[in-house]
Design an enzyme around this catalytic site. Structure first.
Site, mmCIF file in Angstrom:
data_model
loop_
_atom_site.group_PDB
_atom_site.id
_atom_site.type_symbol
_atom_site.label_atom_id
_atom_site.label_comp_id
_atom_site.label_asym_id
_atom_site.label_seq_id
_atom_site.Cartn_x
_atom_site.Cartn_y
_atom_site.Cartn_z
ATOM 1 N N TYR A 133 25.209 55.341 3.172
ATOM 2 C CA TYR A 133 25.720 55.121 4.533
ATOM 3 C C TYR A 133 26.636 56.276 4.948
ATOM 4 C CZ TYR A 133 27.751 52.645 8.545
ATOM 5 O OH TYR A 133 28.144 52.287 9.810
ATOM 6 N N LYS B 69 25.891 59.010 7.911
ATOM 7 C CA LYS B 69 26.724 59.104 9.110
ATOM 8 C C LYS B 69 27.377 60.490 9.223
ATOM 9 C CE LYS B 69 26.040 54.905 10.769
ATOM 10 N NZ LYS B 69 25.348 54.687 12.039
HETATM 11 N N1 LIG Z 1 30.055 46.928 13.019
HETATM 12 C C1 LIG Z 1 30.778 47.877 12.489
HETATM 13 O O1 LIG Z 1 31.862 47.594 11.948
HETATM 14 C C2 LIG Z 1 30.343 49.313 12.584
HETATM 15 C C3 LIG Z 1 31.299 50.306 12.347
HETATM 16 C C4 LIG Z 1 30.937 51.641 12.479
HETATM 17 C C5 LIG Z 1 29.659 51.977 12.850
HETATM 18 N N2 LIG Z 1 28.725 51.007 13.062
HETATM 19 C C6 LIG Z 1 27.397 51.436 13.495
HETATM 20 O O2 LIG Z 1 27.130 50.892 14.758
HETATM 21 C C7 LIG Z 1 25.719 50.766 14.948
HETATM 22 C C8 LIG Z 1 25.400 49.378 15.498
HETATM 23 O O3 LIG Z 1 25.728 48.434 14.523
HETATM 24 P P1 LIG Z 1 26.216 46.944 14.816
HETATM 25 O O4 LIG Z 1 27.459 46.772 14.053
HETATM 26 O O5 LIG Z 1 26.179 46.667 16.250
HETATM 27 O O6 LIG Z 1 25.079 46.168 13.991
HETATM 28 P P2 LIG Z 1 24.136 44.909 14.255
HETATM 29 O O7 LIG Z 1 23.553 44.625 12.931
HETATM 30 O O8 LIG Z 1 24.848 43.832 14.982
HETATM 31 O O9 LIG Z 1 23.019 45.517 15.222
HETATM 32 C C9 LIG Z 1 22.144 46.510 14.779
HETATM 33 C C10 LIG Z 1 20.802 46.315 15.464
HETATM 34 O O10 LIG Z 1 19.946 47.397 15.034
HETATM 35 C C11 LIG Z 1 18.648 46.858 14.812
HETATM 36 N N3 LIG Z 1 17.934 47.713 13.855
HETATM 37 C C12 LIG Z 1 18.169 47.851 12.530
HETATM 38 N N4 LIG Z 1 17.278 48.671 11.981
HETATM 39 C C13 LIG Z 1 16.444 49.056 12.981
HETATM 40 C C14 LIG Z 1 15.313 49.902 13.022
HETATM 41 N N5 LIG Z 1 14.828 50.473 11.911
HETATM 42 N N6 LIG Z 1 14.714 50.109 14.216
HETATM 43 C C15 LIG Z 1 15.160 49.491 15.336
HETATM 44 N N7 LIG Z 1 16.229 48.666 15.347
HETATM 45 C C16 LIG Z 1 16.856 48.454 14.178
HETATM 46 C C17 LIG Z 1 18.891 45.473 14.247
HETATM 47 O O11 LIG Z 1 17.744 44.642 14.397
HETATM 48 C C18 LIG Z 1 20.090 45.012 15.065
HETATM 49 O O12 LIG Z 1 19.682 44.290 16.213
HETATM 50 C C19 LIG Z 1 25.099 51.073 13.589
HETATM 51 O O13 LIG Z 1 24.589 52.387 13.600
HETATM 52 C C20 LIG Z 1 26.251 50.960 12.631
HETATM 53 O O14 LIG Z 1 26.100 51.763 11.494
HETATM 54 C C21 LIG Z 1 29.041 49.684 12.913
#
Ligand SMILES: NC(=O)c1ccc[n+]([C@@H]2O[C@H](COP(=O)([O-])OP(=O)(O)OC[C@H]3O[C@@H](n4cnc5c(N)ncnc54)[C@H](O)[C@@H]3O)[C@@H](O)[C@H]2O)c1
Length: 252
Positions: free
Chosen positions: A156, A160
């Site tokens: 991860y 990133k």
């Molecule tokens: N939530 C956190 O604390 C956090 C912190 C930093 C960064 N992020 C990043 O933010 C972004 C969004 O994450 P989130 O927290 O909203 O997660 P989430 O799991 O709520 O939503 C992610 C969505 O991406 C979709 N997805 C996953 N793999 C996929 C693929 N191969 N093709 C198409 N869609 C796909 C999933 O079905 C899901 O609906 C991610 O890139 C994550 O790494 C999250």
């Protein structure tokens, strides 16, 4: 409205930040193409946007699949006439597995979704944006794990960091032509469904993240506001930057 007349592709639009970004962009006048692996989730997001009077097209697919990527960009162009904004938001975590623990399969999967997918989608979108007089904007949803060594496992964190590198490369090359801007967001802890994928966390990986102190938790809408700033002309001179939105987690 800040995005009137613009077409925005948002990946991972079925949940969490992607869903909030798609909703806010539609409220701000964008014609949104909501893309997600989860067909039911993307449909729920589409229904919500339509109920609020927004313009949206929902497409189910995988950011790691070239055919799905081509279909997505073609659908945006054919349905709405342009591709002005791409938000590479879909991403997955890795149970905080360290290098000693990660399998080849998980490494390839995480790098595929978090890095190679955004590269391929950026490539397809840029080929359209380049031909448009008004160019375009790319926003990559990275993480504070793209700036620091913990906040995720080896795959991860590496994915990133590389996504931020990709963002800077796009900005440095296409940005100089004055047509395409690319920026990254580095969220800290945000209340989404991604936490439910942490099923068997690495003990060593967890110890490392605990050393970073407790994360203040944000809401998806707070990140959507950051994405709106980067998508709109309010940020017209911001290019190749990484905007942290972590409630001060990494300031300590
Ligand atoms: N939530 C956190 O604390 C956090 C912190 C930093 C960064 N992020 C990043 O933010 C972004 C969004 O994450 P989130 O927290 O909203 O997660 P989430 O799991 O709520 O939503 C992610 C969505 O991406 C979709 N997805 C996953 N793999 C996929 C693929 N191969 N093709 C198409 N869609 C796909 C999933 O079905 C899901 O609906 C991610 O890139 C994550 O790494 C999250």
């Amino acid at each position: 409205m800040k995005l009137s007349g613009k077409t925005a592709i948002v990946t991972g639009a079925g949940s969490g930040m992607g869903r909030a970004i798609a909703k806010l962009f539609a409220e701000e006048g964008a014609r949104v193409v909501a893309f997600d692996l989860n067909e039911d989730a993307v449909q729920a997001g589409v229904d919500e946007i339509k109920a609020a009077g927004g313009e949206v097209l929902g497409i189910a697919g995988n950011v790691t699949n070239q055919t799905d990527i081509d279909n997505l960009v073609d659908a945006a162009k054919d349905t709405f006439g342009s591709v002005d904004i791409l938000v590479n938001n879909a991403g997955i975590m890795d149970n905080f597995l360290t290098v000693g623990e990660v399998t080849d399969e998980l490494w390839d999967k995480v790098l595929g979704v978090n890095l190679t997918g955004p590269m391929k989608l950026s490539r397809a979108a840029i080929q359209v944006m380049e031909k448009q007089d008004r160019g375009g904007v790319i926003i990559n949803n990275a993480s504070v794990g793209g700036l620091f060594g913990t906040r995720g496992g080896a795959a991860y964190v590496a994915s990133k960091h590389a996504l931020i590198g990709l963002t800077k490369n796009i900005a440095a090359t296409y940005g100089t032509l004055g047509k395409i801007r690319a920026n990254a967001i580095a969220p800290g802890g945000v209340n989404t469904n991604i936490g439910s994928t942490i099923t068997a966390p690495s003990e060593l990986g967890m110890r490392a993240i605990q050393g970073a102190g407790e994360a203040p938790m944000g809401e998806p809408e707070q990140i959507a506001n950051v994405a709106l700033f980067l998508a709109s002309d309010d940020s017209s001179f911001v290019n190749g930057d990484v905007l942290k939105a972590d409630g001060g987690w990494t300031a300590r």
